[in-house]
Design a protein around this motif. Structure first.
Motif, PDB file in Angstrom:
ATOM      1  N   LYS A  14       0.816  -1.200   0.000  1.00 45.96           N
ATOM      2  CA  LYS A  14       0.000   0.000   0.000  1.00 45.96           C
ATOM      3  C   LYS A  14       0.858   1.262   0.000  1.00 45.96           C
ATOM      4  O   LYS A  14       1.923   1.289   0.597  1.00 45.96           O
ATOM      5  N   GLY A  15       0.367   2.296  -0.627  1.00 41.19           N
ATOM      6  CA  GLY A  15       0.968   3.610  -0.493  1.00 41.19           C
ATOM      7  C   GLY A  15       2.057   3.961  -1.486  1.00 41.19           C
ATOM      8  O   GLY A  15       2.608   5.062  -1.432  1.00 41.19           O
ATOM      9  N   VAL A  17       1.952   4.437  -4.912  1.00 43.05           N
ATOM     10  CA  VAL A  17       1.580   5.497  -5.853  1.00 43.05           C
ATOM     11  C   VAL A  17       1.517   6.842  -5.117  1.00 43.05           C
ATOM     12  O   VAL A  17       2.022   7.861  -5.618  1.00 43.05           O
ATOM     13  N   ALA A  18       0.938   6.812  -3.928  1.00 43.41           N
ATOM     14  CA  ALA A  18       0.852   8.044  -3.140  1.00 43.41           C
ATOM     15  C   ALA A  18       2.247   8.595  -2.849  1.00 43.41           C
ATOM     16  O   ALA A  18       2.498   9.799  -3.005  1.00 43.41           O
ATOM     17  N   SER A  21       3.972   9.909  -6.161  1.00 45.03           N
ATOM     18  CA  SER A  21       3.346  11.117  -6.699  1.00 45.03           C
ATOM     19  C   SER A  21       3.487  12.287  -5.716  1.00 45.03           C
ATOM     20  O   SER A  21       3.627  13.440  -6.132  1.00 45.03           O
ATOM     21  N   GLN A  22       3.480  11.982  -4.444  1.00 40.87           N
ATOM     22  CA  GLN A  22       3.695  13.032  -3.447  1.00 40.87           C
ATOM     23  C   GLN A  22       5.113  13.595  -3.558  1.00 40.87           C
ATOM     24  O   GLN A  22       5.311  14.814  -3.467  1.00 40.87           O
ATOM     25  N   TYR A  25       5.148  15.891  -6.449  1.00 43.58           N
ATOM     26  CA  TYR A  25       4.384  17.110  -6.171  1.00 43.58           C
ATOM     27  C   TYR A  25       5.145  18.033  -5.229  1.00 43.58           C
ATOM     28  O   TYR A  25       5.157  19.261  -5.410  1.00 43.58           O
ATOM     29  N   ILE A  31       3.451  16.423 -13.699  1.00 37.07           N
ATOM     30  CA  ILE A  31       3.405  15.053 -14.219  1.00 37.07           C
ATOM     31  C   ILE A  31       2.828  15.032 -15.630  1.00 37.07           C
ATOM     32  O   ILE A  31       1.812  15.668 -15.911  1.00 37.07           O
ATOM     33  N   VAL A  34       1.707   8.885 -15.954  1.00 36.71           N
ATOM     34  CA  VAL A  34       1.901   7.923 -14.871  1.00 36.71           C
ATOM     35  C   VAL A  34       1.259   6.614 -15.297  1.00 36.71           C
ATOM     36  O   VAL A  34       0.110   6.606 -15.737  1.00 36.71           O
ATOM     37  N   GLN A  36       1.051   2.373 -14.008  1.00 40.03           N
ATOM     38  CA  GLN A  36       1.480   1.382 -13.024  1.00 40.03           C
ATOM     39  C   GLN A  36       0.835   0.053 -13.358  1.00 40.03           C
ATOM     40  O   GLN A  36      -0.184  -0.013 -14.048  1.00 40.03           O
TER      41      GLN A  36
ATOM     42  N   ALA B  18      -1.148  12.907  -6.827  1.00 41.72           N
ATOM     43  CA  ALA B  18      -0.726  12.835  -5.422  1.00 41.72           C
ATOM     44  C   ALA B  18      -1.932  12.941  -4.494  1.00 41.72           C
ATOM     45  O   ALA B  18      -2.059  12.161  -3.538  1.00 41.72           O
ATOM     46  N   SER B  21      -4.191   9.712  -4.806  1.00 43.26           N
ATOM     47  CA  SER B  21      -3.572   8.502  -4.251  1.00 43.26           C
ATOM     48  C   SER B  21      -3.347   8.656  -2.751  1.00 43.26           C
ATOM     49  O   SER B  21      -3.440   7.695  -1.987  1.00 43.26           O
ATOM     50  N   TYR B  25      -4.687   6.222   0.160  1.00 43.07           N
ATOM     51  CA  TYR B  25      -3.732   5.660   1.120  1.00 43.07           C
ATOM     52  C   TYR B  25      -4.143   5.991   2.552  1.00 43.07           C
ATOM     53  O   TYR B  25      -4.052   5.158   3.458  1.00 43.07           O
ATOM     54  N   GLN B  36      -4.127   7.272 -15.785  1.00 41.43           N
ATOM     55  CA  GLN B  36      -4.430   8.682 -15.975  1.00 41.43           C
ATOM     56  C   GLN B  36      -4.044   9.092 -17.379  1.00 41.43           C
ATOM     57  O   GLN B  36      -3.245   8.434 -18.031  1.00 41.43           O
TER      58      GLN B  36
END
Lengths: 284, 284, 284, 284
Positions: A14-15, A17-18, A21-22, A25, A31, A34, A36, B18, B21, B25, B36
């Motif tokens: 988990k987490g 992609v977050a 991307s975070q 950012y 971006i 993306v 996956q 971000a 996701s 999360y 996307q």
């Protein structure tokens, strides 16, 4: 537009992609793409992200280290960072057949291949004049049964001297040694003139003719130590009929060889291919 | 596995991936798929995310409101939230031709279509017995020039009564009124028996024969008020030769109609299609 | 092997195949290929026969006259007689885009096109060096709105002077006048960069992008006075996705342009095409 | 329209086309189709001719004997004579998977298959109700390792009792014995769910998944004693991507299985297939 491209693989969790991307950012990354993929069977996560470099808050040189400490470490990621400049340097290996060479040089000449081609290497002299007409250095490295080791050493020196990033075997009719292949893991693209895994090895069009197939194919793949068994990148087929001779199969097949190979080069150059074990994830 | 699917559109801007996701999360969403697309020309952002619902920290009912206040509002997003249960309810409209109906019912019978089919509506009686053999209610709603309004009202009542989510025109040979279409925006899928925009309108196989084309096609699209001009979902073609009669074109074409239509249904049911203006983004 | 090829058209009637094959047998013709087609709708018969010339009892010069009196007259046939030597003389017309030119020259260089290419004519200078690298004379004939008549006269004189049999418009971006076209009935092959009859006219890739099609195509056809409306010889398509830009459609499309055009040239050179009204019979 | 169809094979020699077409003309045959093929490599001649029977001067019963003495004898021909009536009688063998069965029955129901289907035989009961809904007798012949001989005897008796002309294995998951196969030389059509010769044997979709191919296929072929090695009639492929699971490959593959099998049936029924050694000549 200057772009950065990040390629990530790790165990699925988990987490991811977050976090990725975070990260982008945080440093004001705009971006562009993306993609996956999660392979459920083996629980593996694959990701590709591309973003504008010019407006990014990190310099080209800072990105990898920051990503390593801020993201990759925590998830146990393997990652690689790429830029769409300078252009990757591609070496072509050819023998006597010209169709793939012509096709690649035609695209190159039209500005459609985002590569530099610093040299072409051949075990024959037949295509020298064509290559030189395009202003590309041509190196003749003959290969005999006994000279193979020395020939490969010469080839590797040429590749090093010309700072080659990846190699395309554009119907190069020699088998490379494991030692050579290990220098370019997933960086040697071969075009095999059959729909693999059918008709592995020599003379696939003859074999296709004998078997009486109704479609013939071509397969672009990364070269591994096992012959014609590396990760498949692209495959194309064309319809044939009972009246087609072997010579006609060859001609019909060449058209699909060209398309499969040029797509594979395009995917490779744009970092669209993620290889794992013996398969490819391709984000097109 | 119970899944939630989020579909997002908005003006392109930094931080969207971000934010989405991170939202997933935060509530312990196990992401299954993220796709996307940015349409550079119009500066529009499209995203689709699917995640496991069972382990998610928000209930099915809470998600939309939370997403609205925590993410969507800030970015000016249009979004929709879907679940892979209960199955969407699909109505089939047919006339006399059976090939698309058979194809869909065959997939349905084999458990390959994740839909319920509460009813089939036809302006003819020809396919009644086939439909009923599958245990599906068949409604005969004749349509004449004068009765069109009343017929559509009957049809709409049937759709409402059976809680239909979307409609598939499986070679239904009547043109729907704008009033009908507006009830189901981007929720009516038609299969047109040509490679649109070639051969709009009636008798496309005859037109293809007259023009002497070498490939014939089929186009699955969302129905809009302009005939055969809605957003294209899928297209397929098949090769034909000079000796093929119109009747043979029809038969050859039916095979590609079936494939194009079943793919379109599959994409629609799995919320893979994002429509904007007159085009579709399809994450397959 | 020296071959004679007979192309026949007439009203359908009994005994044609018997008469033609008996004629060939009488003079000891060793038949290599026989194909026939009857268009039931218009009651027209089409036939193509190829046989070995060397063992034939008639000389190259005698055949047509004998066939006329012994067979054609009785059935009201239109026929033409061809030989696979000397090679047909093909002129290429190009503008600025190189992909079709390269593709044709690559096949020519590999000995796969049974033609001679005595000249290339262009309204621009861009491709001069490529053409001359292949040792083929390049003629620059600029075309402006006002000079069109004079330019075409120059072009026609060049074609005559070089004894050209047929013309290939390899992405030549000018419309030929009826007067020019009438000099080469069914002997000018154009490649149009769409799946005709969709997207007739200029900028078909832009139109395809706007319409949101899922397949793009190319059409090789004989040029007639009506723009993009001549008899279709070959069509090919390629799949595209929502993320493909117009520039990418152009590149993807060029691959199918090349294949469609080269097949059309191959059929034309081998006298596989029988045109009637606005359609083609192609014996492949 | 009542048609006669003559299929001829012999060593290639001069005068065959003339002799056959003269024979037909002598008896006032109105030829509908003539196709011939010469396999240069083995010097063998193949021909198919179809003509109108009603206006023919010989009766259905006289043709073969006359052709034998007036033509076939002289050239050492093997020939067979067929008529498009009564319709050939086709038996379907199925197991549990319904997609090919549905597809065939759908075409049959629509009047597009020129066959009679006197019975369906299955080693399972799953598809009984579907078959009987079409009004076709369903016979359950269980097959176990030990009962195979007896089961095949039962099957053969059923085929004899129902005067079956040819057998279609529509995903029948049992291997037939040589003894069975010899009763129906080139009259048993199987659909194998791979692009042969790749992935011979069981579970080809799993093997394709493991190998990471980018296209999957299906092959319709005549059954011979060697597994999956008989003469290929038709092959089709479909594109797959890295994210497709085995279950998705199965679904995607079923669409090409259906098309390949239905084309093979169509060719067989219309006597378009000439088999020799392990290859097919198909006049389509």
């Amino acid at each position: 537009m200057n772009q950065a491209i990040l390629i990530v693989q790790c165990q699925d969790q988990k987490g991811i992609v977050a976090a990725v991307s975070q990260f982008l950012y945080t440093y004001e990354g705009n971006i562009l793409e993306v993609d996956q993929h999660i392979d459920d069977e083996i629980g593996r996560f694959f990701m590709r992200a591309a973003w504008e470099l010019d407006s990014f808050a990190l310099t080209k040189e800072e990105i990898a280290a920051r990503f390593q400490t801020e993201v990759a470490q925590q998830f146990g990621m393997e990652f690689s960072l790429h830029f769409n400049f300078p252009k990757p340097r591609m070496a072509l290996f050819v023998s006597k057949l010209s169709h793939c060479l012509f096709d690649i040089l035609g695209r190159y000449h039209a500005g459609q291949l985002e590569v530099d081609i610093p040299l072409v290497i051949s075990n024959h002299l037949d295509l020298k004049s064509v290559v030189e007409a395009f202003g590309i250095p041509f190196f003749h490295v003959p290969v005999t049964k006994d000279s193979k080791d020395i020939s490969e050493e010469t080839q590797l020196e040429l590749l090093t001297a010309h700072q080659v990033d990846f190699v395309v075997l554009a119907r190069y009719m020699q088998i490379l040694s494991p030692r050579f292949i290990q220098q370019f893991p997933n960086r040697i693209i071969n075009i095999h003139h059959s729909f693999l895994p059918a008709f592995v090895g020599a003379r696939p069009y003859h074999a296709a003719y004998e078997r009486g197939v109704k479609l013939i194919g071509a397969t672009a793949h990364y070269v591994t130590e096992e012959l014609d068994a590396g990760p498949i990148i692209e495959q194309e087929v064309a319809r044939v009929r009972h009246h087609n001779t072997v010579a006609e199969l060859v001609q019909i097949g060449q058209d699909v060889e060209k398309v499969a190979l040029s797509k594979a080069i395009h995917y490779h150059v744009n970092r669209k291919i993620l290889a794992f074990r013996n398969k490819t994830v391709i984000f097109y």
